[in-house]
Design an enzyme around this catalytic site. Structure first.
Site, PDB file in Angstrom:
ATOM      1  N   HIS A  28       0.842  -1.197   0.000  1.00 45.16           N
ATOM      2  CA  HIS A  28       0.000   0.000   0.000  1.00 45.16           C
ATOM      3  C   HIS A  28       0.875   1.243   0.000  1.00 45.16           C
ATOM      4  O   HIS A  28       0.630   2.180  -0.772  1.00 45.16           O
ATOM      5  CB  HIS A  28      -0.951   0.004   1.204  1.00 45.16           C
ATOM      6  CG  HIS A  28      -1.862   1.187   1.231  1.00 45.16           C
ATOM      7  ND1 HIS A  28      -1.625   2.271   2.022  1.00 45.16           N
ATOM      8  CD2 HIS A  28      -2.995   1.446   0.541  1.00 45.16           C
ATOM      9  CE1 HIS A  28      -2.586   3.162   1.834  1.00 45.16           C
ATOM     10  NE2 HIS A  28      -3.443   2.683   0.945  1.00 45.16           N
ATOM     11  N   CYS A  29       1.897   1.266   0.817  1.00 44.77           N
ATOM     12  CA  CYS A  29       2.807   2.426   0.866  1.00 44.77           C
ATOM     13  C   CYS A  29       3.419   2.707  -0.503  1.00 44.77           C
ATOM     14  O   CYS A  29       3.461   3.850  -0.951  1.00 44.77           O
ATOM     15  CB  CYS A  29       3.936   2.194   1.862  1.00 44.77           C
ATOM     16  SG  CYS A  29       3.440   2.136   3.573  1.00 44.77           S
ATOM     17  N   SER A  30       3.894   1.667  -1.137  1.00 51.17           N
ATOM     18  CA  SER A  30       4.610   1.857  -2.398  1.00 51.17           C
ATOM     19  C   SER A  30       3.691   2.217  -3.564  1.00 51.17           C
ATOM     20  O   SER A  30       4.166   2.631  -4.616  1.00 51.17           O
ATOM     21  CB  SER A  30       5.433   0.619  -2.735  1.00 51.17           C
ATOM     22  OG  SER A  30       4.581  -0.477  -2.992  1.00 51.17           O
TER      23      SER A  30
END
Length: 128
Positions: free
Chosen positions: A120-122
């Protein structure tokens, strides 16, 4: 959780908030999960959905910010980070049930969390 909210809580539908459940007494985020659960419950009007925690994950002797909460929702799949621990399949199954119109895909995530985030972060920022 390394300060990442997407390692701690994710909305998974209208009024539905997924929160991790500690994997055991050595889960490094157990108190954070309990606090988040108490705060969400105090708000009222929010359905809390349990997702497992992978528990204590160490990489090169350091506690890693490992979480199944850092999943990515695609058009036809939900990419679920996995860590080679017993709760991996339970997390894949739980996320599959939350998103029945998408296929849950387990992807090993130890390598990506070493860089400070997960799927999700990336997926959040686009380079200039």
């Amino acid at each position: 959780t390394d300060g990442h909210v997407d390692n701690l809580a994710r909305f998974v539908g209208e009024g539905r908030l997924a929160l991790p459940v500690a994997a055991g007494h050595d889960d490094p985020n157990a108190h954070i999960y309990a606090d988040a659960r108490a705060r969400a419950a105090a708000l009222g009007g929010i359905e809390i959905v349990d997702l497992p925690s992978p528990g204590r994950i160490e990489i090169d002797g350091e506690i890693a910010a490992a979480s199944y909460m850092n999943f990515y929702i695609g058009n036809s799949v939900v990419v679920v980070p996995t860590y080679g621990v017993p709760n991996d399949q339970a997390a894949v199954d739980a996320l599959g049930a939350l998103f029945p119109d998408r296929r849950p895909v387990a992807v090993p995530a130890r390598g990506i969390i070493a860089g400070g985030g997960s799927f999700h972060c990336s997926s959040q920022q686009l380079p200039a």
